[in-house]
Design an enzyme around this catalytic site. Structure first.
Site, PDB file in Angstrom:
ATOM      1  N   LYS A 239      31.972  -8.404 -19.725  1.00  0.00           N
ATOM      2  CA  LYS A 239      30.763  -8.863 -19.043  1.00  0.00           C
ATOM      3  C   LYS A 239      30.075  -9.975 -19.843  1.00  0.00           C
ATOM      4  O   LYS A 239      29.652 -10.971 -19.282  1.00  0.00           O
ATOM      5  CB  LYS A 239      29.779  -7.701 -18.836  1.00  0.00           C
ATOM      6  CG  LYS A 239      30.350  -6.562 -17.994  1.00  0.00           C
ATOM      7  CD  LYS A 239      29.293  -5.494 -17.692  1.00  0.00           C
ATOM      8  CE  LYS A 239      28.805  -4.712 -18.894  1.00  0.00           C
ATOM      9  NZ  LYS A 239      29.803  -3.800 -19.486  1.00  0.00           N
TER      10      LYS A 239
ATOM     11  N   ARG B 211      22.592   0.457 -14.688  1.00  0.00           N
ATOM     12  CA  ARG B 211      23.594   1.396 -15.179  1.00  0.00           C
ATOM     13  C   ARG B 211      23.421   2.778 -14.575  1.00  0.00           C
ATOM     14  O   ARG B 211      24.168   3.691 -14.928  1.00  0.00           O
ATOM     15  CB  ARG B 211      23.460   1.525 -16.699  1.00  0.00           C
ATOM     16  CG  ARG B 211      24.471   0.713 -17.485  1.00  0.00           C
ATOM     17  CD  ARG B 211      24.163   0.951 -18.954  1.00  0.00           C
ATOM     18  NE  ARG B 211      25.273   0.655 -19.822  1.00  0.00           N
ATOM     19  CZ  ARG B 211      25.431  -0.497 -20.464  1.00  0.00           C
ATOM     20  NH1 ARG B 211      24.596  -1.491 -20.276  1.00  0.00           N
ATOM     21  NH2 ARG B 211      26.448  -0.652 -21.277  1.00  0.00           N
TER      22      ARG B 211
ATOM     23  N   ARG C 205      36.917  -5.524 -31.323  1.00  0.00           N
ATOM     24  CA  ARG C 205      35.555  -6.044 -31.469  1.00  0.00           C
ATOM     25  C   ARG C 205      34.855  -5.397 -32.662  1.00  0.00           C
ATOM     26  O   ARG C 205      34.094  -6.045 -33.368  1.00  0.00           O
ATOM     27  CB  ARG C 205      34.773  -5.757 -30.176  1.00  0.00           C
ATOM     28  CG  ARG C 205      33.336  -6.273 -30.224  1.00  0.00           C
ATOM     29  CD  ARG C 205      32.683  -6.230 -28.868  1.00  0.00           C
ATOM     30  NE  ARG C 205      32.209  -4.909 -28.514  1.00  0.00           N
ATOM     31  CZ  ARG C 205      31.679  -4.589 -27.337  1.00  0.00           C
ATOM     32  NH1 ARG C 205      31.586  -5.496 -26.392  1.00  0.00           N
ATOM     33  NH2 ARG C 205      31.262  -3.371 -27.088  1.00  0.00           N
TER      34      ARG C 205
ATOM     35  N   ARG D 146      29.543  -3.111 -34.756  1.00  0.00           N
ATOM     36  CA  ARG D 146      28.505  -2.430 -33.977  1.00  0.00           C
ATOM     37  C   ARG D 146      28.639  -0.934 -34.164  1.00  0.00           C
ATOM     38  O   ARG D 146      29.705  -0.372 -33.972  1.00  0.00           O
ATOM     39  CB  ARG D 146      28.687  -2.765 -32.493  1.00  0.00           C
ATOM     40  CG  ARG D 146      27.760  -3.826 -31.989  1.00  0.00           C
ATOM     41  CD  ARG D 146      28.072  -4.191 -30.563  1.00  0.00           C
ATOM     42  NE  ARG D 146      27.836  -3.119 -29.597  1.00  0.00           N
ATOM     43  CZ  ARG D 146      27.853  -3.302 -28.284  1.00  0.00           C
ATOM     44  NH1 ARG D 146      28.085  -4.505 -27.795  1.00  0.00           N
ATOM     45  NH2 ARG D 146      27.640  -2.303 -27.465  1.00  0.00           N
TER      46      ARG D 146
ATOM     47  N   ARG E  38      29.917   6.499 -24.888  1.00  0.00           N
ATOM     48  CA  ARG E  38      29.553   5.432 -23.938  1.00  0.00           C
ATOM     49  C   ARG E  38      30.448   5.472 -22.708  1.00  0.00           C
ATOM     50  O   ARG E  38      29.998   5.260 -21.595  1.00  0.00           O
ATOM     51  CB  ARG E  38      29.634   4.065 -24.618  1.00  0.00           C
ATOM     52  CG  ARG E  38      28.374   3.762 -25.402  1.00  0.00           C
ATOM     53  CD  ARG E  38      28.588   2.722 -26.460  1.00  0.00           C
ATOM     54  NE  ARG E  38      29.047   1.459 -25.948  1.00  0.00           N
ATOM     55  CZ  ARG E  38      29.823   0.616 -26.620  1.00  0.00           C
ATOM     56  NH1 ARG E  38      30.229   0.929 -27.834  1.00  0.00           N
ATOM     57  NH2 ARG E  38      30.186  -0.518 -26.086  1.00  0.00           N
TER      58      ARG E  38
HETATM   59  P1  ADP Z   1      28.568  -2.442 -23.577  1.00  0.00           P
HETATM   60  O1  ADP Z   1      29.146  -3.328 -24.595  1.00  0.00           O
HETATM   61  O2  ADP Z   1      28.994  -1.027 -23.676  1.00  0.00           O
HETATM   62  O3  ADP Z   1      28.671  -2.980 -22.169  1.00  0.00           O
HETATM   63  P2  ADP Z   1      25.746  -3.045 -23.896  1.00  0.00           P
HETATM   64  O4  ADP Z   1      25.728  -4.025 -24.961  1.00  0.00           O
HETATM   65  O5  ADP Z   1      25.505  -3.516 -22.489  1.00  0.00           O
HETATM   66  O6  ADP Z   1      27.086  -2.208 -23.969  1.00  0.00           O
HETATM   67  O7  ADP Z   1      24.675  -1.871 -24.161  1.00  0.00           O
HETATM   68  C1  ADP Z   1      24.657  -1.184 -25.389  1.00  0.00           C
HETATM   69  C2  ADP Z   1      23.798   0.070 -25.287  1.00  0.00           C
HETATM   70  O8  ADP Z   1      22.455  -0.283 -24.884  1.00  0.00           O
HETATM   71  C3  ADP Z   1      24.246   1.093 -24.241  1.00  0.00           C
HETATM   72  O9  ADP Z   1      25.258   1.958 -24.712  1.00  0.00           O
HETATM   73  C4  ADP Z   1      22.925   1.833 -23.975  1.00  0.00           C
HETATM   74  O10 ADP Z   1      22.616   2.725 -25.011  1.00  0.00           O
HETATM   75  C5  ADP Z   1      21.897   0.716 -24.025  1.00  0.00           C
HETATM   76  N1  ADP Z   1      21.703   0.143 -22.683  1.00  0.00           N
HETATM   77  C6  ADP Z   1      22.007  -1.140 -22.306  1.00  0.00           C
HETATM   78  N2  ADP Z   1      21.711  -1.336 -21.015  1.00  0.00           N
HETATM   79  C7  ADP Z   1      21.221  -0.153 -20.546  1.00  0.00           C
HETATM   80  C8  ADP Z   1      20.758   0.304 -19.276  1.00  0.00           C
HETATM   81  N3  ADP Z   1      20.767  -0.510 -18.213  1.00  0.00           N
HETATM   82  N4  ADP Z   1      20.337   1.582 -19.176  1.00  0.00           N
HETATM   83  C9  ADP Z   1      20.321   2.400 -20.217  1.00  0.00           C
HETATM   84  N5  ADP Z   1      20.758   2.046 -21.431  1.00  0.00           N
HETATM   85  C10 ADP Z   1      21.202   0.784 -21.618  1.00  0.00           C
END
Ligand code: ADP
Length: 189
Positions: free
Chosen positions: A14, A89, A128, A134, A145
């Site tokens: 994404k 989400r 990554r 991270r 996750r």
């Molecule tokens: P990924 O790389 O898994 O797509 P993101 O960078 O988008 O993850 O998000 C990292 C973390 O931030 C998520 O695991 C969650 O804890 C929190 N987070 C991000 N967006 C949301 C959301 N829309 N609702 C709830 N938690 C979120």
């Protein structure tokens, strides 16, 4: 306004594709994950509130996330449109977003879901992790996750499918080929 949701499990690409989309279409990119991480590194009150949850791989509660998202949209009143990355989400977030955009006389234009199988996701995130370190990319947190994705986030797909807004794209392959497919969807609007 043109508002797109870029949807997909952790590691689907994404972030990579959003970067390319904002460059081509001059849309504003809102990545809730990036915003939370900025709050955490700046040690803001919000950052302190969510850092343990995020490090553990859990979703942040809807109320907090929705308020932050609405704030971010409101910071960009002249925007041509938005790419929402990592939001919504949950179905509650999707419904709140619809209501919020409607109050501005706008709506979601389309939702583009990047389809990537679990084996490939695990491989990508392991790669990554070597680069970014991270905390939530560590194996057990990543597992959490992925569980959050399959228990809560996946239900967002039928929500948008019912609105006839969902397009699925194969997220495996060459980055530019995937981007071309994404542009194909965006250009229909
Ligand atoms: P990924 O790389 O898994 O797509 P993101 O960078 O988008 O993850 O998000 C990292 C973390 O931030 C998520 O695991 C969650 O804890 C929190 N987070 C991000 N967006 C949301 C959301 N829309 N609702 C709830 N938690 C979120």
């Amino acid at each position: 306004m043109l508002n797109f949701v870029l949807f997909g499990p952790p590691g689907a690409g994404k972030g990579t594709q959003s970067e390319k989309l904002i460059e081509r279409y001059q849309l504003n990119h809102i990545s809730t994950g990036d915003i939370f991480r900025a709050h955490i590194s700046n040690q803001t009150p919000l950052g302190k509130q969510v850092s343990a949850l995020i490090a553990d791989g859990q979703l942040v509660p809807d109320a907090i996330t929705i308020a932050m998202l609405e704030d971010e949209v409101d910071k960009n009143p002249g925007a041509k449109g938005f790419i929402f990355d990592g939001f919504p989400r949950t179905v509650a977030q999707a419904a709140a977003l619809d209501e919020f955009l409607e109050s501005k006389g706008s709506s979601i234009t389309a939702v583009i879901a990047l389809d990537v199988d679990q084996e490939e996701l695990t491989k990508r995130i392991a790669e990554r992790q070597k680069l970014t370190n991270r905390a939530d990319d560590q194996a057990d947190k990543l597992q959490k996750r992925i569980e959050e994705y399959f228990s809560k986030t996946i239900h967002v797909l039928p929500y948008y499918e019912a609105q006839h807004k969902l397009s699925k794209i194969n997220g495996i392959g060459n980055i530019d080929d995937i981007f071309a497919e994404l542009c194909g969807v965006v250009d229909q609007h």
